[in-house]
Design a protein around this motif. Sequence first.
Motif, PDB file in Angstrom:
ATOM      1  N   ASP A  66       0.845  -1.198   0.000  1.00 27.42           N
ATOM      2  CA  ASP A  66       0.000   0.000   0.000  1.00 27.42           C
ATOM      3  C   ASP A  66       0.876   1.242   0.000  1.00 27.42           C
ATOM      4  O   ASP A  66       2.092   1.157  -0.156  1.00 27.42           O
ATOM      5  CB  ASP A  66      -0.973  -0.022   1.179  1.00 27.42           C
ATOM      6  CG  ASP A  66      -0.279  -0.152   2.532  1.00 27.42           C
ATOM      7  OD1 ASP A  66       0.938   0.098   2.631  1.00 27.42           O
ATOM      8  OD2 ASP A  66      -0.968  -0.501   3.509  1.00 27.42           O
ATOM      9  N   ALA A  67       0.257   2.393   0.171  1.00 26.67           N
ATOM     10  CA  ALA A  67       0.978   3.669   0.106  1.00 26.67           C
ATOM     11  C   ALA A  67       2.128   3.738   1.102  1.00 26.67           C
ATOM     12  O   ALA A  67       3.145   4.372   0.827  1.00 26.67           O
ATOM     13  CB  ALA A  67       0.007   4.822   0.332  1.00 26.67           C
ATOM     14  N   ALA A  68       1.984   3.073   2.237  1.00 35.78           N
ATOM     15  CA  ALA A  68       3.019   3.136   3.275  1.00 35.78           C
ATOM     16  C   ALA A  68       4.316   2.454   2.860  1.00 35.78           C
ATOM     17  O   ALA A  68       5.386   2.814   3.351  1.00 35.78           O
ATOM     18  CB  ALA A  68       2.492   2.519   4.573  1.00 35.78           C
ATOM     19  N   CYS A  69       4.241   1.498   1.958  1.00 39.64           N
ATOM     20  CA  CYS A  69       5.452   0.748   1.608  1.00 39.64           C
ATOM     21  C   CYS A  69       5.722   0.690   0.098  1.00 39.64           C
ATOM     22  O   CYS A  69       6.667   0.037  -0.334  1.00 39.64           O
ATOM     23  CB  CYS A  69       5.371  -0.665   2.170  1.00 39.64           C
ATOM     24  SG  CYS A  69       4.032  -1.651   1.483  1.00 39.64           S
ATOM     25  N   ALA A  70       4.932   1.380  -0.694  1.00 38.88           N
ATOM     26  CA  ALA A  70       5.050   1.282  -2.155  1.00 38.88           C
ATOM     27  C   ALA A  70       6.429   1.707  -2.663  1.00 38.88           C
ATOM     28  O   ALA A  70       7.007   1.037  -3.522  1.00 38.88           O
ATOM     29  CB  ALA A  70       3.958   2.101  -2.832  1.00 38.88           C
ATOM     30  N   ASP A  82      -3.563  -1.688  -2.568  1.00 36.71           N
ATOM     31  CA  ASP A  82      -4.315  -0.481  -2.931  1.00 36.71           C
ATOM     32  C   ASP A  82      -3.755   0.089  -4.232  1.00 36.71           C
ATOM     33  O   ASP A  82      -2.901  -0.526  -4.879  1.00 36.71           O
ATOM     34  CB  ASP A  82      -4.318   0.542  -1.790  1.00 36.71           C
ATOM     35  CG  ASP A  82      -2.965   1.177  -1.514  1.00 36.71           C
ATOM     36  OD1 ASP A  82      -1.983   0.888  -2.237  1.00 36.71           O
ATOM     37  OD2 ASP A  82      -2.886   1.981  -0.570  1.00 36.71           O
ATOM     38  N   SER A  83      -4.247   1.255  -4.628  1.00 33.71           N
ATOM     39  CA  SER A  83      -3.812   1.835  -5.904  1.00 33.71           C
ATOM     40  C   SER A  83      -2.319   2.145  -5.908  1.00 33.71           C
ATOM     41  O   SER A  83      -1.657   1.992  -6.941  1.00 33.71           O
ATOM     42  CB  SER A  83      -4.625   3.087  -6.232  1.00 33.71           C
ATOM     43  OG  SER A  83      -4.462   4.063  -5.231  1.00 33.71           O
ATOM     44  N   SER A  84      -1.783   2.543  -4.773  1.00 33.45           N
ATOM     45  CA  SER A  84      -0.341   2.798  -4.697  1.00 33.45           C
ATOM     46  C   SER A  84       0.442   1.496  -4.845  1.00 33.45           C
ATOM     47  O   SER A  84       1.488   1.458  -5.496  1.00 33.45           O
ATOM     48  CB  SER A  84       0.026   3.454  -3.365  1.00 33.45           C
ATOM     49  OG  SER A  84      -0.553   4.721  -3.263  1.00 33.45           O
ATOM     50  N   GLY A  85      -0.072   0.436  -4.251  1.00 29.90           N
ATOM     51  CA  GLY A  85       0.560  -0.873  -4.389  1.00 29.90           C
ATOM     52  C   GLY A  85       0.515  -1.373  -5.818  1.00 29.90           C
ATOM     53  O   GLY A  85       1.499  -1.901  -6.345  1.00 29.90           O
TER      54      GLY A  85
END
Length: 114
Positions: free
Chosen positions: A22-26, A55-58
């Motif tokens: 997700d956004a936190a680790c992308a 998610d979309s960032s992933g």
Amino acid sequence: MKLNHQDFEDVRVVCVDENRIDAACAIQFKDEMRGLSEAGPSRIILDLGNVEFLDSSGLGAVVAALKAVRHGQRLELAALHPTVQRVFHLTRMDTVFTIHDSVSTAVEGVANAS
């Protein structure tokens, strides 16, 4: 972001040892994938069996990993959790990536093709 890899003859299997991309680790995922693909063989299989949420960032990070492979390399996906597979289907990214049911069938496909 924890990624492990194992090399076989002409394939590198990269296993995501996290349950989310997700956004936190992308960004960290993209950086680690870039490093693993730079010195890798011609075929890289990304094992997403542990990933239950994307998610979309992933998704963007996985697509960025595809774009980062060097000429002649292929990035394929394996063992998608149903919720992750749904993301790839809804975004039609399942038409962009080669997706295998499991890592073993992906690796066996190489052995059988040789």
